[in-house]
Design an enzyme around this catalytic site. Structure first.
Site, PDB file in Angstrom:
ATOM      1  N   CYS A  51      59.833   6.828 -10.051  1.00  0.00           N
ATOM      2  CA  CYS A  51      58.927   5.858  -9.434  1.00  0.00           C
ATOM      3  C   CYS A  51      58.944   4.512 -10.155  1.00  0.00           C
ATOM      4  O   CYS A  51      58.709   3.466  -9.538  1.00  0.00           O
ATOM      5  CB  CYS A  51      57.494   6.384  -9.455  1.00  0.00           C
ATOM      6  N   ASP A  83      52.505  11.822 -11.559  1.00  0.00           N
ATOM      7  CA  ASP A  83      51.832  13.016 -11.067  1.00  0.00           C
ATOM      8  C   ASP A  83      52.751  14.226 -10.923  1.00  0.00           C
ATOM      9  O   ASP A  83      52.315  15.359 -11.136  1.00  0.00           O
ATOM     10  CB  ASP A  83      51.155  12.708  -9.726  1.00  0.00           C
ATOM     11  N   CYS A 124      54.128   4.389  -9.313  1.00  0.00           N
ATOM     12  CA  CYS A 124      53.455   5.688  -9.269  1.00  0.00           C
ATOM     13  C   CYS A 124      52.045   5.582  -8.690  1.00  0.00           C
ATOM     14  O   CYS A 124      51.447   4.516  -8.659  1.00  0.00           O
ATOM     15  CB  CYS A 124      53.382   6.274 -10.670  1.00  0.00           C
ATOM     16  N   ASP A 125      51.517   6.755  -8.317  1.00  0.00           N
ATOM     17  CA  ASP A 125      50.276   6.831  -7.548  1.00  0.00           C
ATOM     18  C   ASP A 125      49.135   5.968  -8.085  1.00  0.00           C
ATOM     19  O   ASP A 125      48.567   5.151  -7.370  1.00  0.00           O
ATOM     20  CB  ASP A 125      49.785   8.278  -7.489  1.00  0.00           C
ATOM     21  N   LYS A 126      48.733   6.170  -9.343  1.00  0.00           N
ATOM     22  CA  LYS A 126      47.532   5.508  -9.851  1.00  0.00           C
ATOM     23  C   LYS A 126      47.795   4.066 -10.257  1.00  0.00           C
ATOM     24  O   LYS A 126      46.849   3.298 -10.456  1.00  0.00           O
ATOM     25  CB  LYS A 126      46.952   6.283 -11.041  1.00  0.00           C
ATOM     26  N   CYS A 196      57.797   8.737  -4.553  1.00  0.00           N
ATOM     27  CA  CYS A 196      57.994   9.865  -3.638  1.00  0.00           C
ATOM     28  C   CYS A 196      58.062   9.386  -2.191  1.00  0.00           C
ATOM     29  O   CYS A 196      57.247   8.568  -1.748  1.00  0.00           O
ATOM     30  CB  CYS A 196      56.875  10.875  -3.804  1.00  0.00           C
ATOM     31  N   GLU A 446      44.745  17.085  -9.340  1.00  0.00           N
ATOM     32  CA  GLU A 446      45.359  17.421  -8.057  1.00  0.00           C
ATOM     33  C   GLU A 446      45.826  18.876  -8.101  1.00  0.00           C
ATOM     34  O   GLU A 446      46.176  19.395  -9.160  1.00  0.00           O
ATOM     35  CB  GLU A 446      46.553  16.517  -7.763  1.00  0.00           C
ATOM     36  N   SER A 472      47.021  16.298  -3.921  1.00  0.00           N
ATOM     37  CA  SER A 472      48.086  15.316  -3.797  1.00  0.00           C
ATOM     38  C   SER A 472      48.164  14.841  -2.355  1.00  0.00           C
ATOM     39  O   SER A 472      47.793  15.558  -1.420  1.00  0.00           O
ATOM     40  CB  SER A 472      49.415  15.957  -4.203  1.00  0.00           C
TER      41      SER A 472
END
Length: 569
Positions: A51, A83, A124-126, A196, A446, A472
């Site tokens: 990511c 994650d 990435c996610d956060k 992702c 998650e 997730s």
């Protein structure tokens, strides 16, 4: 540019700042560089995950564009907790906590060095909500840039993503996949750099960045390895300098109506349940109350029109191929589901940005609002005797919207995962994982490893899962998260026992347990909260201050409590 109203004046102007300027000269800057606006260029580049590895060159391009437009770029990086790497073990307790650390680290870097503007590049996610939170907290001229998603992998002639690998773990445990097949899949599922590729949390929040107005239109869709990303990295550098001169600033962009636009694109694309945490956290930074139930009101009036994995068929790269996020926004705008008069980082309104966008007719990725996949959005908030403070479930692609069954209660994700891998559950059960909330976990883990294992065993539609933790964006099936109040606060989920009958109705928006108030009160009188293992350090500190999931699991009062704003002080 006149710096008398810019924050960098505190570090660069006047005789008393000679020592400060000496540091700039030490880094090779000249008098004009010091006189120009100072623009922070922050990315979450690191070598922790695909990511993030493709972000550094985008930051370099953005810096060159800032310099060409009359600014002086100052690059720095922030952390990320990836994650996928953290999933399924105690490392996931660090994930949501990292959102706050990201926002705090950017705030402190900008405050400490008196930067005038900010470009944030995330993967990435956060990192996505964390950077946008910092932009709103500081309220300096800001542009957000998503680093781009990964391309799909290929396995037996089919597009695959990391979700397929998670679900393959369950298939392997159930004897439905050999070790050789699992190994072959894991080696091809993620073919290079980028976040992702399904419509999980990273892509959900990238779409939010455009819908809320903090990202340039069209910038979120190109995959990380596409040549298009070069032009977008250049464009954010030019755009941020225009914003320094002319505005608007982030809090002029992120209004109540812009937050509703963001919720609409989450609903229309069947996005991640994590958006129900991140939108309230963004609102908090802007001094706006926008909780789970405000979001749900938008979810219920917005149709599901994008057929995206994990609930649908297509990946993020397919959205790019049909015209990107502006196509989804245009369909929503034309259908009356967006506020077209919201300002964006282009300096124009949402409607002006989308004026020339055409929704391609010969494709199935984005449906017209007249023929949606569902008349209401892909996520639903729930409320009832088991969740008086709310919960959330992703219904996009979910075949079961009503479920009633006996509780099978676990005190942690590890307990539940062990039972799933040993197949110590039966069809009709409601698997309950508690003590995983923001304060009680701590960190609100998650549960993708557990939900994917269930799905991989072919039981995804045969059981439900309920937790005060979270899921997730890749989770599918009837999985209810964010149950509030969480167990450590004595919420009803803390009082459940094996066999208690839980009923979930996603259409009605309810989640109830068949227990009387008298029985619940009797159990509450005996309840002793579980003590977690994090009694020092960053995760302990997070647990002391974090608020309920309903309001975004935030850790400070937000703009409502401010006495001054960094950008204008």
């Amino acid at each position: 540019m006149d710096k008398r109203t810019l924050p960098s004046r505190h570090a660069t102007e006047g005789p008393e700042r000679a020592p400060h300027r000496s540091f700039f000269y030490a880094m090779g800057l000249g008098e004009q560089d010091i006189a120009n606006p100072l623009v922070g260029v922050v990315s979450s580049w690191n070598e922790a995950a695909p990511c993030n590895i493709g972000l550094k060159w985008q930051a370099e391009r953005a810096k060159a564009a800032v310099k060409a437009a009359g600014g002086t770029p100052r690059e720095f990086t922030t952390i990320t907790v990836t994650d996928v790497t953290a999933m399924g073990h105690r490392g996931m307790k660090a994930s949501l906590v990292s959102r706050e650390i990201i926002a705090d680290s950017v705030e402190l870097t900008v405050r400490g060095h008196c930067y005038d503007a900010l470009i944030g590049i995330a993967g990435c996610d956060k990192t996505l909500p964390g950077l946008m939170m910092a932009m709103l907290r500081l309220d300096v001229a800001s542009v957000f840039l998503y680093g781009g998603s990964i391309m799909p992998g290929q396995y037996h002639g089919k597009d695959v993503s990391v979700l397929d690998v998670f679900e393959a773990v369950g298939a392997h445990a159930a004897g439905r996949m050999s070790t050789e097949e699992l190994t072959a899949l894991e080696k091809v599922a993620c073919p290079g750099s980028g976040a992702c590729g399904g419509h999980y949390t990273a892509n959900t929040m990238a779409y939010v960045a455009e819908a809320i107005g903090l990202a340039l239109p069209g910038s979120s869709s190109p995959p990380n390895t596409h040549d298009d990303r070069v032009a977008w990295a250049d464009a954010v550098g030019t755009a941020v300098m225009r914003l320094v001169r002319d505005g608007p600033r982030p809090r002029q962009i992120v209004t109540r109506e812009a937050l509703e636009n963001a919720a609409a694109i989450v609903a229309a694309t069947g996005g991640s349940t994590n958006a129900a945490l991140h939108l309230p956290s963004l609102a908090n930074e802007a001094g706006i109350t926008f909780d789970l139930f405000d979001i749900d009101a938008v979810f219920r009036r917005t149709p599901l029109i994008a057929d995206l994995k994990p609930g649908g068929q297509y990946l993020a790269s397919d959205v790019h191929n049909v015209g990107g996020v502006p196509v989804i926004l245009k369909a929503l705008l034309d259908g009356g589901y967006l506020h077209g008069d919201c300002l964006t980082v282009t300096g124009k309104t949402m409607a002006e940005n989308l004026a020339d966008v055409v929704v391609p007719p010969d494709q199935q990725v984005v449906r017209p609002v007249s023929a949606p996949l569902s008349p209401t959005g892909g996520l639903v908030a729930l409320r009832g005797s088991l969740a008086p403070d709310g919960a959330i479930v992703k219904v996009a692609g979910c075949k079961i919207r009503h479920f009633s069954g006996p509780a099978l209660v676990f005190e942690s994700e590890e307990e539940c995962m062990a039972a799933v891998m040993a197949k110590r559950y039966t069809p009709g059960d409601v698997l309950v994982i508690r003590n995983e909330g923001p304060a009680g976990g701590p960190g609100m883990r998650e549960m993708l490893s557990t939900t994917s294992a269930v799905y991989g065993q072919g039981m995804g539609e045969a059981v439900a899962l309920v937790t005060d933790g979270r899921f997730s964006g890749a989770t599918r099936g009837l999985c209810v998260g964010h149950v509030g109040p969480e167990a450590v606060l004595g919420g009803p989920i803390a009082l459940l026992r094996d066999g208690d009958v839980i009923t979930i109705d996603a259409d009605a928006g309810t989640i109830d347990v068949a227990l009387s108030d008298e029985e619940l009160n009797a159990r509450r009188a005996e309840y002793v909260p579980r003590q977690h293992d994090f009694q020092s350090g960053a995760i302990w500190r997070y647990a002391q201050t974090v608020g309920p999931a309903r309001y975004g699991a935030v850790v400070h009062p937000g703009a409502r409590a401010e006495t001054h704003v960094y950008a204008t002080s």
